[in-house]
Design a protein around this motif. Sequence first.
Motif, PDB file in Angstrom:
ATOM      1  N   ASN A 380       0.851  -1.198   0.000  1.00  0.00           N
ATOM      2  CA  ASN A 380       0.000   0.000   0.000  1.00  0.00           C
ATOM      3  C   ASN A 380       0.879   1.238   0.000  1.00  0.00           C
ATOM      4  O   ASN A 380       1.867   1.287   0.733  1.00  0.00           O
ATOM      5  N   GLY A 381       0.500   2.178  -0.835  1.00  0.00           N
ATOM      6  CA  GLY A 381       1.245   3.448  -0.850  1.00  0.00           C
ATOM      7  C   GLY A 381       2.507   3.386  -1.690  1.00  0.00           C
ATOM      8  O   GLY A 381       3.286   4.343  -1.701  1.00  0.00           O
ATOM      9  N   SER A 382       2.724   2.272  -2.406  1.00  0.00           N
ATOM     10  CA  SER A 382       3.971   2.189  -3.187  1.00  0.00           C
ATOM     11  C   SER A 382       3.851   2.904  -4.537  1.00  0.00           C
ATOM     12  O   SER A 382       4.824   2.988  -5.273  1.00  0.00           O
ATOM     13  N   LYS A 384       1.175   2.414  -7.016  1.00  0.00           N
ATOM     14  CA  LYS A 384       0.558   1.668  -8.133  1.00  0.00           C
ATOM     15  C   LYS A 384      -0.568   2.477  -8.782  1.00  0.00           C
ATOM     16  O   LYS A 384      -0.606   2.643 -10.001  1.00  0.00           O
ATOM     17  N   SER A 385      -1.500   2.972  -7.926  1.00  0.00           N
ATOM     18  CA  SER A 385      -2.626   3.736  -8.488  1.00  0.00           C
ATOM     19  C   SER A 385      -2.131   5.007  -9.143  1.00  0.00           C
ATOM     20  O   SER A 385      -2.635   5.421 -10.201  1.00  0.00           O
ATOM     21  N   THR A 386      -1.146   5.628  -8.531  1.00  0.00           N
ATOM     22  CA  THR A 386      -0.600   6.862  -9.093  1.00  0.00           C
ATOM     23  C   THR A 386      -0.058   6.587 -10.489  1.00  0.00           C
ATOM     24  O   THR A 386      -0.291   7.360 -11.423  1.00  0.00           O
ATOM     25  N   LEU A 387       0.627   5.461 -10.629  1.00  0.00           N
ATOM     26  CA  LEU A 387       1.199   5.120 -11.930  1.00  0.00           C
ATOM     27  C   LEU A 387       0.098   4.990 -12.995  1.00  0.00           C
ATOM     28  O   LEU A 387       0.233   5.505 -14.109  1.00  0.00           O
TER      29      LEU A 387
HETATM   30  P1  ADP Z   1      -0.917   2.423  -3.958  1.00  0.00           P
HETATM   31  O1  ADP Z   1      -1.884   2.422  -5.101  1.00  0.00           O
HETATM   32  O2  ADP Z   1       0.327   1.694  -4.258  1.00  0.00           O
HETATM   33  O3  ADP Z   1      -1.534   2.012  -2.665  1.00  0.00           O
HETATM   34  P2  ADP Z   1      -1.013   5.277  -4.298  1.00  0.00           P
HETATM   35  O4  ADP Z   1      -0.511   5.503  -5.665  1.00  0.00           O
HETATM   36  O5  ADP Z   1      -2.479   5.331  -4.078  1.00  0.00           O
HETATM   37  O6  ADP Z   1      -0.424   3.922  -3.736  1.00  0.00           O
HETATM   38  O7  ADP Z   1      -0.354   6.319  -3.310  1.00  0.00           O
HETATM   39  C1  ADP Z   1       1.036   6.563  -3.283  1.00  0.00           C
HETATM   40  C2  ADP Z   1       1.322   7.707  -2.324  1.00  0.00           C
HETATM   41  O8  ADP Z   1       0.744   8.888  -2.829  1.00  0.00           O
HETATM   42  C3  ADP Z   1       0.738   7.498  -0.944  1.00  0.00           C
HETATM   43  O9  ADP Z   1       1.700   7.943  -0.031  1.00  0.00           O
HETATM   44  C4  ADP Z   1      -0.489   8.392  -0.908  1.00  0.00           C
HETATM   45  O10 ADP Z   1      -0.672   8.929   0.373  1.00  0.00           O
HETATM   46  C5  ADP Z   1      -0.124   9.502  -1.884  1.00  0.00           C
HETATM   47  N1  ADP Z   1      -1.317   9.959  -2.607  1.00  0.00           N
HETATM   48  C6  ADP Z   1      -2.147   9.190  -3.321  1.00  0.00           C
HETATM   49  N2  ADP Z   1      -3.112   9.948  -3.890  1.00  0.00           N
HETATM   50  C7  ADP Z   1      -2.865  11.227  -3.509  1.00  0.00           C
HETATM   51  C8  ADP Z   1      -3.496  12.471  -3.766  1.00  0.00           C
HETATM   52  N3  ADP Z   1      -4.562  12.575  -4.549  1.00  0.00           N
HETATM   53  N4  ADP Z   1      -2.968  13.572  -3.206  1.00  0.00           N
HETATM   54  C9  ADP Z   1      -1.879  13.504  -2.418  1.00  0.00           C
HETATM   55  N5  ADP Z   1      -1.221  12.350  -2.142  1.00  0.00           N
HETATM   56  C10 ADP Z   1      -1.706  11.223  -2.670  1.00  0.00           C
END
Ligand code: ADP
Length: 591
Positions: A380-382, A384-387
Amino acid sequence: MMKRNRTGASKQKKVKFSMGSFLAFYTRFPIPWWLYILSALLGVVYTELLMRTAAFTIRINKGELYNSVIIGYALLTVLNAALSMLQNVLSAYGSEKITLRARKLLWNKILHMPLREVERRQPSALISGVVNDVAEASSVITMLSLTVSSVYGFGRSCLELYRFNATLTCYILLLIPLNLLLFYVVGRIQHRSMRLRFESLNTMTEFFSEHISAAKHVKAHAMEDREVEEGLRAINERYKADIYYGIMSQVQVLFNSTCSNLGTVVTALFGSDMIRRGRMPDTGINDFSTYLTNVERYKAELLTHYQTLTGTQGAMRYVGVLMNGPQEVLDSGYDLPETRETADIVLDHVSFGYDPEFPVLHDLSVTIPHGKITAIIGNNGSGKSTLLKLLQGLYPPDSGRILLGEADIASVKPEQLRAKFGYILQNNPLLSGSIRDNITYGMKGEVPQEAVAAAARLADADEFINALPQGYDTDIGEGGKLLSGGQRQRLAIARTLMRNPDYLLMDEAGASLDHKSDTTIFRNVRESLKGRTIVVVAHDMRSVVDADYIIVLNHGDLEAAGAHEQLLANSPTYRGYLEKQGYDVGEGAQV
Ligand code: ADP
């Protein structure tokens, strides 16, 4: 409760909103000037009639009580009232037109703001901007048209005053510096009062919209009493702003009346001296005061207009900051090749952080092969969704490039890029309306029922839809609240598959589904999108081990990428996941 400002961040710097950029707002949409010009002309006629009324008043004061004088006075008064009403109707109509156009402009702006900007702000703050703040916009234009007649009236009544008694008028001119100071102080007070009022209104809107939508959780945690206290803080902010506004309004009135009274004092002081010296008749002070009343009245009008200008600038601060913010132009950039053949997605030294000082993805270089299924795993938080969001160009990388085949996605038309992608999240927003409306959301033109049903079948949703009394016409309520979580998810999947995307991104898409639906949907997706590129983020290793290519992220770094066997050999995170979910990862294990 954390104290937030309207930009949604507690420590964010105040953005400047000058008078210049405030006024520039009014160049962004058409203003119905003809209504205002007509209204201003009526104002000028009104002023002329008022001057005539003053002459009648003086004659009546002198005891000229002839029928013609009294009837003339009465007619002028009635005519003036009618003109004033017409003037108000015209400007009220113009106001509504301006509110309509300004609101549409702001809504359009919000929809075209880059995602990062939208996420930086509270949704309720944006709602408040479009509902409350922007409604203030019209007052400046109404004020502008009224200012024309007020300036005319002021000039005209000053002239009358001067003609009546030039010497006494010159004494009155001594008060000009004081009047300018009055305008400045009253304007500043008004700006601050209105800014505080609107900021506190928006704090309340933000608080109540967030906490009322979370009513279920408030009750489940028995937090009603705490919430009452928290709510009181938001209410209190508005209360304080209103008190400030109430007191300051009276301070403004006091300043204004002091200035007018000074006019009367100057008239009495110098006027009595002139009467004593025989340079003015005995009734001179009284007559001069009648003309001076008109001057004061127009001065008060001008002051009110100036207050409107500075007050509206304060009230519209948030709207102005939004309007001056960045905007995505969806059809700007290069065209993507028209072919439906998919291409590799190449990440070339990509770094990204929501706050660039705290990067979430670090210098990623990896290729997502076209026409295959790629799984992305990581804690979690690595990132993935951001990518996944970066791949569709929802955020631009802070550094590095993302290429779709040969094309750098930063320079292609965002609308074309996003049309190629389908994106399914763990929780997808649905909109109120029918099931059909939701499945066909994003499609252009009429969509035949067979196509809608086919998409629903792929998403394992047709059975439950057909079991509903109104089938595809069933209204799903706000956000789909009349459906279960799993049903909502299947509708969202159907909506994405309906668009038949070339690249499908699934972010924990099966997490809210039962095992049967999850397996059925994933099988259907593989079959129906054969040859397309599918990228899945999943925690369930059953969907991961079957992927053609797997990317392992570790705190935003690329730990490893490759096929299952390669990762078994070189990714401790991957092996760890498999072990945790009961797979045998010993030497030579076949999973
Ligand atoms: P995963 O999908 O791997 O769980 P995310 O890509 O969701 O991880 O999140 C990666 C990091 O970016 C986390 O530390 C999260 O707190 C931060 N983050 C995710 N979405 C946002 C956002 N919209 N604004 C600010 N920080 C974000």
